[in-house]
Design a protein around this motif. Structure first.
Motif, PDB file in Angstrom:
ATOM      1  N   ASP A 332       0.858  -1.189   0.000  1.00  0.00           N
ATOM      2  CA  ASP A 332       0.000   0.000   0.000  1.00  0.00           C
ATOM      3  C   ASP A 332       0.889   1.232   0.000  1.00  0.00           C
ATOM      4  OD1 ASP A 332      -2.834  -0.442  -0.012  1.00  0.00           O
ATOM      5  OD2 ASP A 332      -2.661  -1.385   1.953  1.00  0.00           O
ATOM      6  N   PHE A 334       1.510   5.027   1.767  1.00  0.00           N
ATOM      7  CA  PHE A 334       1.279   5.658   3.079  1.00  0.00           C
ATOM      8  C   PHE A 334       1.748   7.106   3.025  1.00  0.00           C
ATOM      9  CE2 PHE A 334       1.980   1.191   3.601  1.00  0.00           C
ATOM     10  CZ  PHE A 334       1.017   0.794   4.496  1.00  0.00           C
ATOM     11  N   ALA A 341       0.151   2.497  12.936  1.00  0.00           N
ATOM     12  CA  ALA A 341       0.907   1.648  11.997  1.00  0.00           C
ATOM     13  C   ALA A 341       2.131   1.046  12.687  1.00  0.00           C
ATOM     14  CB  ALA A 341       1.336   2.478  10.785  1.00  0.00           C
ATOM     15  N   TRP A 410      -0.774  -7.350   6.259  1.00  0.00           N
ATOM     16  CA  TRP A 410      -1.370  -6.343   5.380  1.00  0.00           C
ATOM     17  C   TRP A 410      -2.780  -5.964   5.867  1.00  0.00           C
ATOM     18  CZ3 TRP A 410      -5.759  -6.307   2.301  1.00  0.00           C
ATOM     19  CH2 TRP A 410      -5.877  -5.202   1.451  1.00  0.00           C
ATOM     20  N   HIS A 414      -3.430  -2.108   6.447  1.00  0.00           N
ATOM     21  CA  HIS A 414      -4.142  -1.421   5.358  1.00  0.00           C
ATOM     22  C   HIS A 414      -4.951  -0.190   5.817  1.00  0.00           C
ATOM     23  CE1 HIS A 414      -6.201  -0.924   1.556  1.00  0.00           C
ATOM     24  NE2 HIS A 414      -7.366  -1.134   2.126  1.00  0.00           N
ATOM     25  N   SER A 417      -3.214   3.120   5.588  1.00  0.00           N
ATOM     26  CA  SER A 417      -2.675   3.521   4.287  1.00  0.00           C
ATOM     27  C   SER A 417      -3.614   4.503   3.589  1.00  0.00           C
ATOM     28  CB  SER A 417      -2.519   2.280   3.394  1.00  0.00           C
ATOM     29  OG  SER A 417      -3.791   1.868   2.909  1.00  0.00           O
TER      30      SER A 417
END
Ligand SMILES: Cc1cc2nc3c(=O)[nH]c(=O)nc-3n(C[C@H](O)[C@H](O)[C@H](O)COP(=O)(O)OP(=O)(O)OC[C@H]3O[C@@H](n4cnc5c(N)ncnc54)[C@H](O)[C@@H]3O)c2cc1C
Length: 471
Positions: A332, A334, A341, A410, A414, A417
């Protein structure tokens, strides 16, 4: 256009072979398995035939043959694509791997590159003249696939993405015609080629702008490694520091297992770490001052910064990641490395499932973020990072474990992101993920696709469907 099994069986491949300078390889050829293998050993496709092209005329012959005989076409550059999109089941593969000439024009500061070159080929040619064009972080990646998706690398902060330095491209179109695309010729195609992937034709040659780097091509680079326990503080420091650094200095962050090989000290082999790999391309008499903040932070395990030819930094990771490993990717974009995160990175970094598995954050900022989002097909110009989580292992028996870790990591990351990925880091993830990768640029790409490839001849890629068609 999809291939029928009858078309595959009855196509007169001997007629095609007679028209070529290159070699045509069919399943009964002893070199077939070698020719169909790609970088990611999880990919196991059986094409109908592979043409190892020698020149643009071979490419034209293949495109016309595939059209005439209703065959699916796949196009292979460096064969690095995570989803293995350089080969396809029952396809005619246009393999450019023998077309690897890179010619520098030192007076004009440009390099002309054949469609089958790797970045190692190009760096070798340009660094000999003290120059480079922005590429990636590893030498074995193909120029074609990387460029057509955007191109994120050590030089992006200072000079922009690879596509921001593309001056022109020679392209064989779906009807077998040959054009040169640039700002002044087929400018709509040129716009789409800069990020839109292999959707618009086969690029047989690229011309890039080059830049003087370091001192005669010698840069100061290498990894700084921190204990994994320090990951949270390193990530916070790095996210705040990077935007304040001069653009001559870039560094990507990784969660890694320290490789069991020199130059890493033996007592650290196999230990988890947070790494930042730096590359300083400015004048060396300023290096001490510019690198001071990155050398003085925290308690690094290793400070591996040293002068080296740019080619050496670019190829430093190639021996650790040879072709033939199992790879499973998720990615992804960012705009920030949020505290939420960082919590996810700590959780899954602690569970890295194999020595080769890793997570990387590559800066897409500086010069790359000063290009307007609609100036090329690559839409992520708001600053930040391209993030990629890769489960990697030599043993196919571990394929499930590395894939599961990647997917779980992920899924939790996600939400932090921007909601889409850099197209070159996608696997086979469906149409919605392709659309998310292009955002507001998708519709314009679909219009260009309709103009240059209305039948979707080039569909073995992260496919953009021609506007107004279900093709
Ligand atoms: C180890 C590794 C490191 C990487 N590092 C980076 C990085 O630092 N920066 C970065 O930006 N990306 C990076 N990538 C991602 C890389 O950009 C993509 O995997 C890219 O698709 C590779 O291009 P290729 O030519 O090697 O691949 P291929 O598998 O040969 O092709 C990829 C796609 O491009 C199409 N294509 C290939 N050649 C042509 C051509 N001549 N004309 C038209 N279409 C063509 C193919 O049909 C396919 O759809 C990395 C990938 C790997 C595996």
């Amino acid at each position: 256009m999809t291939t029928t099994s009858a078309a595959v069986a009855t196509a007169p491949y001997d007629e095609l072979a007679a028209a070529l300078r290159g070699d045509l390889i069919t399943p009964d050829d002893p070199h077939y398995d070698e020719a169909r293998a790609v970088y990611n050993a999880m990919i196991d496709k059986h094409p109908a035939a592979i043409v190892q092209c020698r020149d643009a005329a071979d490419v034209v012959a293949c495109v016309r043959f595939a059209r005439a005989h209703d065959l699916t076409l796949a196009v292979r550059g460096g064969a690095h694509n995570a989803a293995g999109l350089g080969v396809w089941e029952d396809a005619l593969v246009i393999d450019l791997g023998l077309m690897r000439s890179a010619t520098v024009d030192p007076a004009n500061g440009t390099v002309r590159v054949d469609g089958g070159c790797t970045w190692g080929d190009v760096d070798h040619a340009t660094v000999g003249f003290g120059m480079a064009t922005p590429s990636g972080f590893i030498a074995s990646t193909g120029v074609a696939g990387l460029t057509l998706g955007g191109g994120v690398g050590y030089l992006s902060r200072r000079f922009g993405l690879t596509i921001d330095n593309l001056l022109s491209a020679d392209v064989v179109l779906a009807d077998g015609s040959f054009v040169t695309a640039s700002e002044t010729s087929h400018s709509d195609l040129f716009w789409a080629l800069r990020g839109g992937g292999g959707n618009f034709g086969v690029v047989t040659s690229f011309t890039f702008r080059c830049h003087a780097i370091g001192e005669g091509g010698t840069v100061i680079g290498g990894p700084v490694l921190y204990d994994f326990e320090d990951t949270a503080s390193v990530m916070r420091w790095y996210r705040d520091l990077l935007p304040s650094l001069p653009e001559e200095l870039s560094g990507w962050l990784g969660l890694i297992v320290i490789p069991p090989a020199p130059p890493f000290p033996e007592e650290l082999w196999g230990r988890k770490a947070c790494a930042i790999v730096w590359c300083y391309t400015g004048p060396h008499d300023r290096a001490e001052e510019v690198l001071e903040p990155v050398k003085s932070f925290g308690s690094p395990l290793v400070v591996g910064l040293q002068p080296m030819p740019f080619t050496m930094l670019q190829s430093a990771f190639d021996p650790l990641y040879p072709a033939g490993l199992q790879w499973y990717w998720r990615s992804d974009m960012f705009t920030e490395i949020s505290d939420a995160a960082i919590e996810v990175h700590l959780k899954y970094g602690a569970q890295l499932p194999s020595g080769h598995s890793t997570m990387h954050l590559y800066p897409v900022d500086g010069a790359a973020s000063r290009v307007p989002a609609d100036a090329t097909a690559f839409p992520y110009r708001g600053g930040g990072w391209a993030g990629v989580i890769v489960g990697v292992d030599p043993d196919p028996a571990n394929a499930l474990a590395i894939s599961q870790w990647t997917r779980d990591y992920w899924s939790e990351l996600h939400p932090t992101s921007v909601g889409g990925a850099y197209v070159n880091f996608l696997m086979d993830e469906g149409e919605d993920r392709v659309k998310a990768a292009y955002g507001d640029n998708y519709e314009r790409l679909a219009q260009v696709k309709r103009r240059y490839d209305p039948d979707n001849t080039f569909h073995v890629n992260q496919n953009i469907r021609p506007a107004g068609s279900g093709a």
